[in-house]
Design a protein around this motif. Structure first.
Motif, PDB file in Angstrom:
ATOM      1  N   GLU A 159       0.878  -1.240   0.070  1.00 27.14           N
ATOM      2  CA  GLU A 159      -0.005   0.046   0.029  1.00 27.14           C
ATOM      3  C   GLU A 159       0.776   1.085   0.239  1.00 27.14           C
ATOM      4  O   GLU A 159       1.998   1.254   0.584  1.00 27.14           O
ATOM      5  CB  GLU A 159      -0.861  -0.245   1.187  1.00 27.14           C
ATOM      6  N   GLU A 162       0.002   6.410   2.426  1.00 26.59           N
ATOM      7  CA  GLU A 162       0.590   7.091   3.618  1.00 26.59           C
ATOM      8  C   GLU A 162       1.566   8.111   3.387  1.00 26.59           C
ATOM      9  O   GLU A 162       2.084   8.872   4.218  1.00 26.59           O
ATOM     10  CB  GLU A 162       0.986   6.148   4.750  1.00 26.59           C
ATOM     11  N   THR A 173       1.136   6.364  13.356  1.00 28.11           N
ATOM     12  CA  THR A 173       0.085   5.379  13.330  1.00 28.11           C
ATOM     13  C   THR A 173       0.527   4.180  12.771  1.00 28.11           C
ATOM     14  O   THR A 173       1.652   3.972  12.277  1.00 28.11           O
ATOM     15  CB  THR A 173      -1.076   5.774  12.406  1.00 28.11           C
ATOM     16  N   HIS A 174      -0.298   2.940  13.173  1.00 29.70           N
ATOM     17  CA  HIS A 174       0.023   1.501  12.483  1.00 29.70           C
ATOM     18  C   HIS A 174       0.259   1.813  11.118  1.00 29.70           C
ATOM     19  O   HIS A 174       1.164   0.963  10.762  1.00 29.70           O
ATOM     20  CB  HIS A 174      -0.920   0.953  13.061  1.00 29.70           C
ATOM     21  N   GLU A 175      -0.614   2.260  10.493  1.00 33.89           N
ATOM     22  CA  GLU A 175      -0.713   2.270   8.841  1.00 33.89           C
ATOM     23  C   GLU A 175       0.833   3.153   8.469  1.00 33.89           C
ATOM     24  O   GLU A 175       1.281   2.528   7.375  1.00 33.89           O
ATOM     25  CB  GLU A 175      -1.842   3.209   8.289  1.00 33.89           C
ATOM     26  N   GLN A 176       0.926   4.269   9.128  1.00 34.83           N
ATOM     27  CA  GLN A 176       2.247   4.960   8.826  1.00 34.83           C
ATOM     28  C   GLN A 176       3.412   4.091   8.646  1.00 34.83           C
ATOM     29  O   GLN A 176       4.332   3.867   8.113  1.00 34.83           O
ATOM     30  CB  GLN A 176       2.648   6.245   9.564  1.00 34.83           C
ATOM     31  N   GLN A 178       3.562   0.667   8.895  1.00 32.31           N
ATOM     32  CA  GLN A 178       3.894  -0.513   8.191  1.00 32.31           C
ATOM     33  C   GLN A 178       4.268   0.262   6.623  1.00 32.31           C
ATOM     34  O   GLN A 178       4.785  -0.610   6.179  1.00 32.31           O
ATOM     35  CB  GLN A 178       2.306  -1.157   8.141  1.00 32.31           C
ATOM     36  N   TYR A 179       3.740   1.412   6.378  1.00 29.70           N
ATOM     37  CA  TYR A 179       4.140   1.973   5.107  1.00 29.70           C
ATOM     38  C   TYR A 179       5.580   1.859   5.127  1.00 29.70           C
ATOM     39  O   TYR A 179       6.143   1.729   4.023  1.00 29.70           O
ATOM     40  CB  TYR A 179       3.355   3.092   4.864  1.00 29.70           C
TER      41      TYR A 179
END
Length: 429
Positions: A159, A162, A173-176, A178-179
């Motif tokens: 993905e 972010e 954040t978790h998304e940041q 992982q990105y």
């Protein structure tokens, strides 16, 4: 995570060499270590000094400052992923370790190395391998993104949502997170699969050379003298007086942006610079009504700018910048077709895509050397390396045979207004 594991299994089904499969399998379970204090940074540096290669990426913000705000550095050693919390740390030793690293693998390293050169005191790097440049040799696509590269080369999906988020916020954040991890997780595997393809085609040395050339170009851009920044906006139609004003205003804008740590476009956008050069304002009223300079900047710096303009206009002819060469342009496409044919023939011989063999900017500079009898030393650096024998034995004689036509096409009163060979090269590797 399940989707990514499935992607790994898909990659394994593509008849990849076992060593690539092994790197991919290892990448999926790499431990992640945050580096948030000097003690953990020292430990990280000790580890890096034992490595032959690493993969890197950075996250930064530069929306409202001259100097980018480095927020995060991601490093994949092949055995772990480090997330370096840059704002909290003194990175002076870190830059030295990277400079001495045998091999650093990046993807689309332009902005990353720009930051490297701005924040460190190192020379032009010679240990850079950019997978985007490697992909341009294999695909002819000059700006293939990391997401597309992973999908096409390794059948992996990551993905990219972010990229424009606030990387200075803490905690991420978790998304940041992982990105950021995914930006380097598969980069070593991508490097390995590309190297195998390049080796098979006999193009490895050429790619390595172009990576080093790119790193050198980025260094020169980051370290350009203020009074040379005007060349990026210079127009062959400008008079010597206008070029003097452009040079002075561009240098003033650069120095002021650096001193106040704000983007130079906040002070004067490119269009406002052009307005100044064309209109030559000498009063605040003229500066207000004849240029697009922002009103806030007018109040702060208007009088100072007028002084810069006045001093530039008072320079003697000997002190003014040299004229800018007009680009080659002609309704008669004979020369362009002959040159393109030679490029296409060399593409067939070498397997290197035509748009990688010859940048439009390089060709324009080659025309200048021939048309104005300049020393061959003034050929662009990209034509002095592995391309040099072909350039000297094929292109130079070919272009020289049409010298008169090229001189006519580079005259400032040439009829055809379409610029044939000087398109923007911002996307070139």
């Amino acid at each position: 995570m399940t989707d990514k594991i499935a992607s790994i299994h898909d990659a394994n089904k593509l008849n990849r060499p076992q060593e690539i499969v092994d790197v991919l399998d290892a990448a999926q379970s790499l431990p992640v270590r945050w580096v948030r204090d000097m003690e953990s940074l020292e430990s990280c540096l000790d580890d890096l000094e034992t490595r032959d290669r690493i993969a890197l990426d950075t996250e930064f913000i530069k929306r409202d400052t001259y100097y980018p705000k480095l927020a995060l550095v991601q490093i994949n050693t092949g055995e772990c992923i480090y997330l370096i919390d840059a704002p909290k740390l003194n990175l002076s030793e870190f830059w030295v370790v990277l400079e001495e690293m045998p091999l650093m693998v990046w993807h689309a390293c332009g902005e990353d190395l720009g930051i490297f050169y701005l924040l460190s005191d190192c020379p032009a790097l010679t240990n850079v391998f950019d997978t985007q440049i490697a992909l341009s040799y294999l695909s002819g696509q000059l700006q293939m993104g990391y997401q597309q590269a992973l999908h096409e080369e390794l059948a992996i999906t990551v993905e990219k949502g972010e990229s424009q988020s606030d990387w200075l916020a803490r905690p991420l954040t978790h998304e940041q997170e992982q990105y950021a991890i995914d930006d380097v997780r598969y980069l070593l595997a991508l490097h390995d699969i590309l190297m195998q393809q390049l080796d098979k085609k006999g193009l490895t040395d050429q790619v390595v050379e172009d990576c080093q050339l790119y790193a050198k170009e980025l260094y020169e851009t980051a370290n350009i003298e203020d009074d040379a920044t005007y060349l990026a906006m210079a127009d062959f139609r400008y008079t010597s007086e206008q070029l003097a004003v452009l040079q002075a205003v561009s240098a003033w804008r650069e120095a002021l942006a650096r001193a106040t740590n704000q983007p130079k476009t906040f002070i004067l956008k490119k269009q406002a610079v052009r307005d100044v050069v064309v209109e030559m304002p000498m009063t605040m009223k003229q500066l207000t009504h004849k240029t697009s300079m922002h009103r806030g900047m007018l109040r702060l710096y208007g009088e100072e700018l007028l002084t810069v303009i006045k001093e530039a206009r008072n320079l003697s002819a000997a002190e003014q910048p040299a004229p800018v060469f007009a680009p080659y342009r002609s309704k008669d496409k004979t020369v362009s077709k002959i040159v393109q044919q030679a490029i296409n023939e060399y593409e067939q011989e070498t397997g290197v895509p035509a748009n990688v063999l010859m940048r439009k900017k390089w060709l324009a500079q080659l025309y200048e050397v021939i048309a104005y009898d300049l020393p061959m030393e003034q050929l662009p650096e990209g034509l002095k390396g592995w391309r040099h024998t072909w350039v000297m034995n094929t292109l130079i004689p070919l272009v020289s045979a049409h010298k008169v036509a090229i001189q006519a096409g580079m005259s400032m009163d040439a009829e055809d207004e379409s610029i044939v060979e000087t398109d923007d090269d911002s996307g070139d590797a």
